[in-house]
Write an enzyme that holds these catalytic residues in place. Structure first.
Site: not given
Ligand code: NVA
Ligand code: CP
Length: 315
Positions: A111, A138, A141, A227, A267, A295
């Protein structure tokens, strides 16, 4: 016995379009079987003695938990690295990190910020690499989101997904998924936050439509989804975004113009009162807890596939 080396061709999961529709059909069927084993308390350890390295440059609850629990439930183990207390945060080139990490593990999940980082890591890795979220995509997800729709409503082909809000990593991945799995995305973003179809790797224009009015995007949709207005890494824009996105909130009125049997997906983490009202996310059309749980199951199928290839599913 020498060091483990990967002699076959390595597959990575860096974007949704890395896999074909036929591979997703396999993965969703496999997910169903793996989930069923788990729910029946049947031990299934195809990845015993295998290790997953998880690299986090951004915060996470679900992604860490689902990958760590998932690999353990498949008989393997997980090693957690973050930028605060590893050399990754002190400027070691990603190519060097990939060489070293992939000689000591069987699978890597990352990540991070720019997509370029996971692409460069994968290009120097001896083992499969999974994108656990980048600024751009992502894919894990969206795999869980689509599996959740299939569980509740059946095949997604030909259906309509309404995306309300930011043209972020989730939105980009929905757009890619629509091309791969042949459904449509109705996108509504505030002015100045529009999608960039070519930049996110779309090949055509048949699988999405843009709407200035979020209510029009939601009309007749099978899935309504949104989101956070400010994704990780964009916190400096938060104040401005709170104003710009104020009319892009999923509320009960928006759910009413969608199909009667529409489901709501998010998500998570969610901000009630911003991108979604509490009434919707905690209401009867919301399946966000199933989505979060899935997930775990979809990623177990993904890890099994990347490490072992196809397995004949018992009926
Ligand atoms: N769009 C959000 C998703 C978090 C799971 C982010 O990137 O922070
Ligand atoms: N939806 C998701 O990826 O959650 P986290 O940021 O908690 O991993």
């Amino acid at each position: 016995m020498g060091l483990k080396t990967n002699t076959g061709s390595i597959r990575h999961f860096l974007q949704f379009k890395d896999f074909s529709r036929e591979e997703y059909d396999y993965l969703f069927a496999r997910t169903r079987w793996i989930k069923d084993q788990f729910k029946s308390y049947r031990q299934y350890w195809p990845l015993s003695d295998r290790s997953l390295v998880m690299i986090f440059e951004k915060a996470s609850t679900r992604t860490r938990l689902s990958f760590e629990a998932g690999i353990q439930q498949l008989g393997g183990s997980a090693i957690y690295l973050n930028t605060r207390d590893s050399q990754l945060g002190r400027g070691e080139p990603v190519e060097d990190a990939a060489q070293v990490i992939s000689r000591m593990s069987d699978l890597v999940m990352i990540r991070t910020f720019e997509q370029d980082i996971v692409e460069r890591f994968a290009a120097n890795s001896r083992v499969p690499v999974i994108n656990g979220l980048t600024n751009e995509y992502h894919p894990c997800q969206i795999m869980a989101d689509i599996y959740t729709f299939i569980e509740h409503r059946g095949p997604i082909q030909g259906k309509t997904v309404a995306w309300i809000g930011d043209s972020n990593n989730m939105c980009n991945t929905w757009l890619q998924a629509a091309e791969v799995l042949d459904f449509r995305v109705h996108v509504s973003t505030p002015p100045g936050y529009e999608i960039e179809p070519e930049r996110v790797g779309l090949v055509g224009t048949d699988h999405f439509q843009q709407f200035a009015d979020p209510m029009e995007a939601a009309r007749g949709a099978d899935i309504v989804t949104t989101d956070v207005w400010t994704s990780m890494g964009y916190e400096a824009e938060n104040e401005e975004r709170l104003k710009d996105f104020a009319d892009w909130q999923v509320d009960a009125e928006m759910m009413r113009v969608a199909r009667e049997d529409a489901i709501f997906l998010h998500c998570l983490p969610a901000h009630r009162g911003e991108e979604v009202t509490a009434e919707v996310i905690d209401g009867p059309q919301s399946v966000v807890w199933d989505e979060a749980e899935n997930r775990l199951h979809t990623q177990k199928a993904l890890m099994e596939y990347l490490v072992l290839g196809r397995i004949q599913t018992e009926s």
